[in-house]
Design an enzyme around this catalytic site. Structure first.
Site, PDB file in Angstrom:
ATOM      1  N   ASP A  77       0.838  -1.197   0.000  1.00 28.60           N
ATOM      2  CA  ASP A  77       0.000   0.000   0.000  1.00 28.60           C
ATOM      3  C   ASP A  77       0.875   1.250   0.000  1.00 28.60           C
ATOM      4  OD1 ASP A  77      -1.882   1.958   0.540  1.00 28.60           O
ATOM      5  OD2 ASP A  77      -2.965   0.718   1.993  1.00 28.60           O
ATOM      6  N   HIS A  95      -0.411   4.595  -0.137  1.00 31.94           N
ATOM      7  CA  HIS A  95      -1.115   5.838   0.200  1.00 31.94           C
ATOM      8  C   HIS A  95      -0.375   6.567   1.325  1.00 31.94           C
ATOM      9  CE1 HIS A  95      -4.367   3.607  -1.843  1.00 31.94           C
ATOM     10  NE2 HIS A  95      -4.768   4.803  -2.217  1.00 31.94           N
TER      11      HIS A  95
END
Ligand code: B12
Lengths: 146, 463
Positions: A13, A15
């Site tokens: 991930d 983000h």
């Protein structure tokens, strides 16, 4: 003082924005933040917590694969001698919208002490953490974030 | 004529180099088998007479003398830390960079059986790390206690959590130990701080280890023993890469040193990913990095080389008729002083050298991994990207005295690029044909500009 936390975004991930905000908010509240950033494996979190003698690990997962990425986390912590450590998790923990109670139970079963739904403000988690660690936020002597 | 004498007390040979500083010339070199086990002076005197002969009657007065040493097994260090991937690795890297031989690494709180293992390894120094500054304290304190109670006669360098210092200091002084404190090798998570540890190791080496090695007597004749030999090679490489006051270097480079027991690789390079979009993982890399492969060597480690490399990898470089490679490796590992005689001996040595250096460089270089994520392919690099290194320099007996240094060095470029190893792509290959790298590293302590110019003059380009 028990105020060291490890912060990061788990799995593949990337983000990054929420992670930066959490870092800022917890640091401003007076916590010692060890931010390991995005793309962090379970081992990265745990190794960081062992060396820095952290009191809590805050895991973010935004991209929907959190369940797979977080599996076995608590067990690994115990293996590494971190049986007392607090585990918090938040972000977008599952794909799409699902009933929150189900999601929360899923992560609690995995051994997370607190599970946060999307849209949680940092201050809510800061308050919880202070309570869980039995520390007085005003004694950390930093600006209060609201 | 005034000259500088440089002495290298190696594990097999004592090597001498006479340098004319004014004209930046090597006047002569000579060597003789090391005699550390009996009396170090014997080997030194033999080498010295041979040097005199080679000077062919030039009247030379050695106004300055400096020495380095890797005799009697080199500088042996055991590294202790907490997490294997973090403080243990950081401590090991710092020690390697100081020219040490890592004889063991230990993580977390050590047990009695591990203490016994350490005793058996007879380290010169124990490097004690563990915990970031203000981080975990219990591990380093536990380990310091174990050392104080059971290993108090071994010198300790503490380079861990600075907030444990007072407790450690009390333990060490109560047990009358020889100890030094230095900055934490990992002050914050994933921040590598190797330089203070390296300096401390070197100081302790000069003050104490030299004494224990029976080198003290020799110091009267050869001047101060300034550093372990591998540290001298590293310093030569660094100055050759970065240049010095008023004299340019070659830029980022690597040095490979093939020995009988180990193959050393040094890289003086930042190692940042060449292309954008590669995520850099793991512990940060030291700019000057040394790795030592204890299973890759020409003699003592010839059989372990066979065990790791296997038939095909060696056969690729050895085209001789007697293809019982395992037997050949075994017999070389038992004749550690064997000098090649026949054509086949030379060819086989060249093949072993090629494989040793190829694998050592592969292991030294970073690995590029592919990760499949929801957004597609993501690249992750662990270690150094060495594809852009401009120069690869070879040293060590098989290269300097062998028949085919080019083929050996070329083999490094044929290594595991396919498996994502980021090894040099088009470096200029060079040979330390006069075998002067360690001597020049030593010289650079006093005459950096001259040492650099001499290296540039004597290192030979290979097409
Ligand atoms: C910007 C963005 C991107 C950018 C990210 C750039 C970057 N490097 O940061 C890019 C374009 C790269 C991207 C890619 C993807 N994204 Co996107 N992205 C977003 C977007 C629009 C905003 C995220 C953001 O920055 N928010 C602002 C910050 C401040 O909020 P936050 O991240 O939620 O964090 C806060 C809270 O959640 C909380 N919090 C977070 N963690 C924790 C932990 C604890 C313990 C606590 C207490 C609190 C807490 O506190 C934070 C601060 O206030 C969101 C949609 C949205 N509006 O949220 C989608 C979204 C997160 N992305 C999504 C998806 C699916 C993807 C992709 C898989 C798309 C794809 N198929 O290619 C990829 C995955 C890439 C990867 N490998 O990670 C989905 C996730 C769906 C799900 N979980 O069900 C979302 C929700 C969009 C959607 N509605 O579909 N994305």
């Amino acid at each position: 003082m028990r105020n060291t936390i490890v912060l990061g975004v788990i799995g593949s991930d990337c983000h990054a924005v929420g992670n930066k905000i959490l870092d800022y908010a917890f640091s401003s509240a007076g916590f010692k933040v060890i931010n390991i950033g995005v793309l962090s494996s379970q081992e990265d979190f745990i190794n960081a917590a062992v060396e820095t003698d952290a009191d809590a690990i805050l895991v973010s997962s935004l991209y929907g694969h959190g369940e797979i990425d977080c599996r076995g986390f608590r067990e690994k912590c115990e293996e590494e001698g971190l049986s007392e450590i607090l585990l918090y998790v938040g972000g977008n923990l599952v794909v799409g919208k699902q009933e929150w109670k189900t999601v929360e139970n899923l992560y609690k079963k995995m051994g997370f002490n607190r599970v946060y739904p999307p849209g949680t403000t940092p201050v809510a988690a800061i308050t919880d953490l202070a309570r869980d660690l039995k520390i007085d936020l005003s004694k950390l002597g930093k600006v209060k974030v609201s | 004529m005034e000259a500088v004498l440089l002495v290298d007390f190696g594990s097999t040979y004592t090597k001498l180099t006479a340098v004319d500083i004014k004209n930046e010339e090597i006047l002569a070199t000579a060597k003789s088998p090391s005699t550390v086990e009996t009396d170090i002076m014997i080997g030194l005197q033999k080498a010295y007479s041979s040097l005199k002969e080679r000077l062919k009657g030039i009247p030379v007065e050695f106004a300055e003398k400096y020495a380095c040493s890797s005799a009697a097994g080199g500088l042996k260090i055991v590294a202790l830390g907490l997490v294997p991937e973090l403080t243990v690795e950081a401590a090991a890297r710092a020690a390697l960079g100081a020219g040490a031989r890592i004889v063991g690494t230990y993580n977390h709180e050590i047990e009695m059986y591990e203490v016994e293992e350490i005793v058996a390894k007879k380290p010169d120094i124990i490097l004690l790390a563990g915990g970031t500054d203000g981080g975990n304290k219990s591990c380093i304190i536990h380990n310091a206690k174990m050392l104080a109670e059971h290993l108090s006669d071994i010198s300790v360098i503490a380079a861990g959590n600075s907030k444990a210092r007072e407790e450690l200091e009390k333990l060490f002084s109560d047990h009358k130990m020889c100890y030094r404190f230095t900055e934490n090798v990992m002050p914050r998570l994933n921040i590598l701080n190797v330089e203070p540890v390296r300096q401390t190791i070197r100081k302790l080496f000069i003050e104490r280890i030299v004494l224990a090695r029976g080198l003290k007597r020799a110091e009267k004749y050869v001047g101060k023993v300034l550093m372990p030999t591998p540290a001298a090679v590293m310093q030569a490489a660094a100055i050759l890469a970065d240049g010095t006051e008023g004299e340019d270097g070659y830029g980022e480079l690597m040095v490979v040193d093939i020995g009988g027991a180990t193959t050393d690789v040094h890289s003086i390079a930042a190692g940042e990913p060449l292309e954008a979009g590669i995520n850099w993982y793991g512990l940060p890399e030291p700019y000057a990095k040394r790795t030592v492969e204890g299973d890759l060597g020409m003699r003592v480690s010839a059989y372990s080389l066979w065990q790791t490399a296997g038939y095909q990898r060696i056969r690729k470089y050895y085209t001789g008729s007697n293809s019982d490679i395992e037997q050949k490796c075994l017999s070389l590992s038992e004749q550690i002083d064997k000098i090649p005689v026949t054509d086949d001996d030379f060819e086989f040595d060249a093949a072993l050298g090629a494989v040793a250096v190829q694998m050592a460089v592969e292991r030294h270089a970073g690995v590029l991994e592919k990760h499949y994520t929801p957004t597609g392919l993501v690249y992750a690099l662990q270690g150094k990207d060495l594809r852009g290194v401009s120069c690869l320099i070879g040293t060590g007996g098989v290269l300097v005295k062998g028949r085919d240094p080019q083929r050996i060095l070329q083999a490094t470029l044929e290594g595991g690029f396919g498996e994502g190893r980021l090894i040099p792509q088009k470096p200029q290959l060079m040979l330390d044909s006069s075998y002067i790298l360690s001597a020049m590293g030593l010289l650079s302590n006093v005459y950096p500009v001259q040492a650099l110019r001499i290296m540039k003059k004597y290192l030979k380009r290979i097409v």
